[in-house]
Enzyme design. Structure first.
Site, PDB file in Angstrom:
ATOM      1  N   ASP A 193       0.883  -1.167   0.000  1.00 19.80           N
ATOM      2  CA  ASP A 193       0.000   0.000   0.000  1.00 19.80           C
ATOM      3  C   ASP A 193       0.919   1.214   0.000  1.00 19.80           C
ATOM      4  O   ASP A 193       1.554   1.523   1.011  1.00 19.80           O
ATOM      5  CB  ASP A 193      -0.877  -0.016   1.264  1.00 19.80           C
ATOM      6  CG  ASP A 193      -1.655   1.279   1.464  1.00 19.80           C
ATOM      7  OD1 ASP A 193      -1.679   2.108   0.531  1.00 19.80           O
ATOM      8  OD2 ASP A 193      -2.233   1.463   2.551  1.00 19.80           O
ATOM      9  N   LYS A 229       2.651  11.249  -3.349  1.00 14.33           N
ATOM     10  CA  LYS A 229       1.612  10.539  -4.119  1.00 14.33           C
ATOM     11  C   LYS A 229       0.714  11.521  -4.878  1.00 14.33           C
ATOM     12  O   LYS A 229       0.225  11.224  -5.961  1.00 14.33           O
ATOM     13  CB  LYS A 229       0.776   9.699  -3.156  1.00 14.33           C
ATOM     14  CG  LYS A 229      -0.223   8.794  -3.821  1.00 14.33           C
ATOM     15  CD  LYS A 229      -0.760   7.834  -2.800  1.00 14.33           C
ATOM     16  CE  LYS A 229      -1.876   6.984  -3.313  1.00 14.33           C
ATOM     17  NZ  LYS A 229      -2.322   6.039  -2.278  1.00 14.33           N
ATOM     18  N   GLU A 255      -7.406   0.539  -4.343  1.00 17.91           N
ATOM     19  CA  GLU A 255      -7.363   0.439  -2.874  1.00 17.91           C
ATOM     20  C   GLU A 255      -8.661  -0.118  -2.257  1.00 17.91           C
ATOM     21  O   GLU A 255      -8.591  -0.995  -1.385  1.00 17.91           O
ATOM     22  CB  GLU A 255      -7.010   1.807  -2.282  1.00 17.91           C
ATOM     23  CG  GLU A 255      -5.554   2.153  -2.520  1.00 17.91           C
ATOM     24  CD  GLU A 255      -5.238   3.624  -2.373  1.00 17.91           C
ATOM     25  OE1 GLU A 255      -6.114   4.393  -1.936  1.00 17.91           O
ATOM     26  OE2 GLU A 255      -4.103   4.007  -2.710  1.00 17.91           O
ATOM     27  N   ASP A 312     -13.120   5.197   1.989  1.00 18.27           N
ATOM     28  CA  ASP A 312     -11.669   5.284   2.165  1.00 18.27           C
ATOM     29  C   ASP A 312     -11.204   6.732   2.049  1.00 18.27           C
ATOM     30  O   ASP A 312     -11.179   7.305   0.959  1.00 18.27           O
ATOM     31  CB  ASP A 312     -10.989   4.418   1.088  1.00 18.27           C
ATOM     32  CG  ASP A 312      -9.471   4.432   1.210  1.00 18.27           C
ATOM     33  OD1 ASP A 312      -8.928   5.247   1.977  1.00 18.27           O
ATOM     34  OD2 ASP A 312      -8.829   3.615   0.526  1.00 18.27           O
TER      35      ASP A 312
END
Ligand code: AMP
Length: 578
Positions: free
Chosen positions: A10, A71, A148, A172
């Site tokens: 992850d 990211k 994800e 999420d």
């Protein structure tokens, strides 16, 4: 010879983890730590690159020597300055991946060269490619990229093997991205029914709102303007995040930072209530995405059996409260929201290695794919009608065939185009392939079949066949999930088109939008509202009419952004009406 090991990673905005399935259970790999690696890269006093906690700890003191939240920059061309040098986002991410690879090698006692990496569902192709490239730079072949929420659901399925059918909502919210997915689990089969989100929303934004408030406090109470002071802003960021996290537990917290300047010390109280006000608009946006995901999946709020919270920011109590209000159930707390995605990546990695992990993952296409055809209707010839062949949210792999007919006598060629998008006018969608198909000059109305095959890896195969002669055209497009975020492009296009056509219709002193100049999504919402009005309860009817009037007013003022915001509110209301 030992089979190559595959690890699950992850690669988060704030933190990253690596997992591996031992026997039947996925585990977070640790190196004498908690297994959570801050996604930070820096340069230390000796000019050496540092990764993880060390880099995060120096971020406040040396912001110019530290990179956080890389990211968010994945897929961008711009290089990131770091202590006098510059790096691509892939290079910075590769340093994080390298650290995870080493951690895994230590824990497993073997070399590791393959990985499954997770990305947000709405990552664009460029962002997915950049993630793969980061892996390659780190010496990891990325055997699969998975979304994800899919990974989170896999982790959940792993810990509940044998349970009955259930429909799960995966919410999420991490440091920089938000996804919501509707996932169905039945007979150990995991199926993602719909997925939507916002790849520019997360805990970093909440920190920013607190920072803005602190900057205002300093201005008002100390006459100090720190707007351009990077070092102070970095310190405020750290204070803001700490306060935000504390307020997930407590009702109030004190933010203290000594020596902002020599004589100024910051000490202010922040309440949970005040924080909730600051971030309410952001959280409301996530709730609208929840409604959209439910609608896309054709699941009613009552049809959700479980809510799964993923990502550090999902710990904010207001979120569980609002989800409970909306769906009438408490979110589950069985799986650690920080580790869920990595554990799921570990399960997928085991599957890639051929280890039986009982459940089967079925993925969906996040985009619609189709072609362009000419059509004659009441208004004459429309040369670019979009014909969808594979609809968004369809299970993969999928195959679909449509039949078309030539328009004119002795037609020599047909242009076969592949578009990604959902707009009626094909040209408003994204062109991802265009092929000339030579025909046999036959009469008008000759039949051509067009077949699209789309697989789990985003490879789209196309076959066109001229029925009469059997003549064929074959093409393959790789990585069709790698196209630009269609929503963003669509919105920008609508914005520009909306403004241009309004400009043309405008007469001095009078704004007359006319239906033709109202963007299609807004007219769509208004049409839906008219259709549902009769079925609504009296008090809802009044509210619907009010909102419709507000939308019309906003359109008349050419304020499409406002109109769309009210449309969202109206759609929320309409969702609960048959
Ligand atoms: P992730 O990207 O999933 O690692 O999530 C990191 C984000 O979660 C950061 O913005 C953190 O500040 C935030 N976060 C972590 N724990 C909490 C908490 N208890 N309450 C609110 N936000 C949190």
């Amino acid at each position: 010879m030992n089979k190559p090991l595959i690890i699950g990673i992850d690669l988060g905005t704030t933190n990253s983890e690596v997992a591996f399935v031992h026997a039947t259970r996925p585990e977070i790999l640790r190196d004498g730590d908690d297994g959570i690696l801050p996604s930070c890269v820096g340069v230390d006093d000796n000019d050496r690159l540092i990764v993880g906690t060390k880099a995060r700890n120096q971020a406040v003191a040396y912001p110019e020597r530290t990179v956080l939240s890389v990211k968010r920059k994945m897929g961008e061309e711009k290089e990131i300055p770091l202590a006098g040098k510059s790096y691509t986002p892939q290079e910075i991410s590769a340093l994080i991946l390298q650290e995870l690879k080493e951690k895994a090698e230590k824990a497993l006692g073997r070399e590791v060269a393959h990985a499954v990496i997770t990305v947000p569902a709405y990552f664009t192709d460029a962002q997915r490619q950049a993630t793969k490239e980061a892996g390659a730079i780190a010496g990891l072949e990325v055997v699969r990229i998975i979304n994800e929420p899919t990974a989170a659901a896999l982790a959940y399925e792993g810990s509940n093997a044998g349970d009955d059918k259930r429909t799960i909502l995966v919410y999420d919210l991490g440091g920089g991205t938000f996804d919501v997915s509707i996932v169905r689990i039945e007979d150990r089969v995991v199926e993602v029914l719909a997925s939507t989100g916002d790849n520019r929303l997360g805990g970093d934004d909440f920190d920013d709102r607190i920072i803005q408030w602190l900057v205002r406090e300093l201005k008002q109470n100390h006459r100090l303007d720190v707007t351009d002071n990077r070092a102070v802003l970095a310190r405020l960021k750290s204070c803001a995040e700490k306060a935000k996290i504390e307020l997930s537990r407590a009702d109030t917290t004190r933010i203290e930072a000594d020596h902002i300047t020599e004589e100024i010390h910051l000490s202010v109280e922040l309440t949970r209530e005040a924080l909730e006000e600051m971030i309410r608009e952001d959280i409301d946006r996530t709730m609208r995405s929840v409604t959209k995901a439910l609608r896309d999946a054709a699941v009613t709020p009552g049809g959700i059996d479980r809510i799964l919270l993923v990502g550090g920011s999902s710990r904010i109590p207001m979120i569980a409260r609002m989800l409970k209000e909306k769906l009438k159930i408490d979110p589950s707390k069985e799986i650690d929201p920080d580790l869920c995605v990595a554990l799921g990546a570990g399960i997928q990695a085991a599957r890639e290695m051929g280890v039986d992990t009982s459940g089967v993952l079925i993925d969906i296409t996040p985009y619609t794919f189709g072609t362009s055809a000419a059509e004659i209707n009441e208004e004459g010839l429309d040369p670019h009608v979009f014909v969808p062949l594979i609809q968004r949210n369809t299970k993969l792999p999928v195959s679909h065939t449509e039949t078309f007919y030539t328009m004119v006598e002795n037609q020599e060629v047909a242009l076969i185009q592949v578009f990604q998008g959902e707009k009626q006018n094909a040209l408003d969608n994204i062109l991802i392939g265009s092929y000339q198909f030579d025909l046999s000059n036959s009469e008008a109305g000759s039949m051509i079949t067009l077949q699209y095959d789309l697989d789990l890896n985003g490879i789209l195969k196309l076959e066109a066949v001229e029925k009469k002669t059997g003549r064929k055209l074959n093409a393959v497009i790789d990585n069709v999930f790698a196209c630009e975020n269609p929503d963003r492009i669509r919105n920008s296009r609508e914005k520009i088109n909306g403004e241009t056509s309004m400009g043309a219709a405008e007469t001095p002193g009078k704004a007359d939008p006319g239906t033709a100049t109202i963007p299609a999504d807004i007219t769509g919402t208004l049409t839906l509202a008219r259709e549902k009005l009769d079925n609504a309860a009296k008090e809802d009817q009044d509210e619907i009419i009010d909102l419709m009037e507000e939308i019309t007013d906003a359109v008349e003022d050419k304020d499409f952004e406002k109109a769309r915001a009210i449309c969202d509110e109206l759609e929320d209301l309409l969702f609960y009406i048959d």
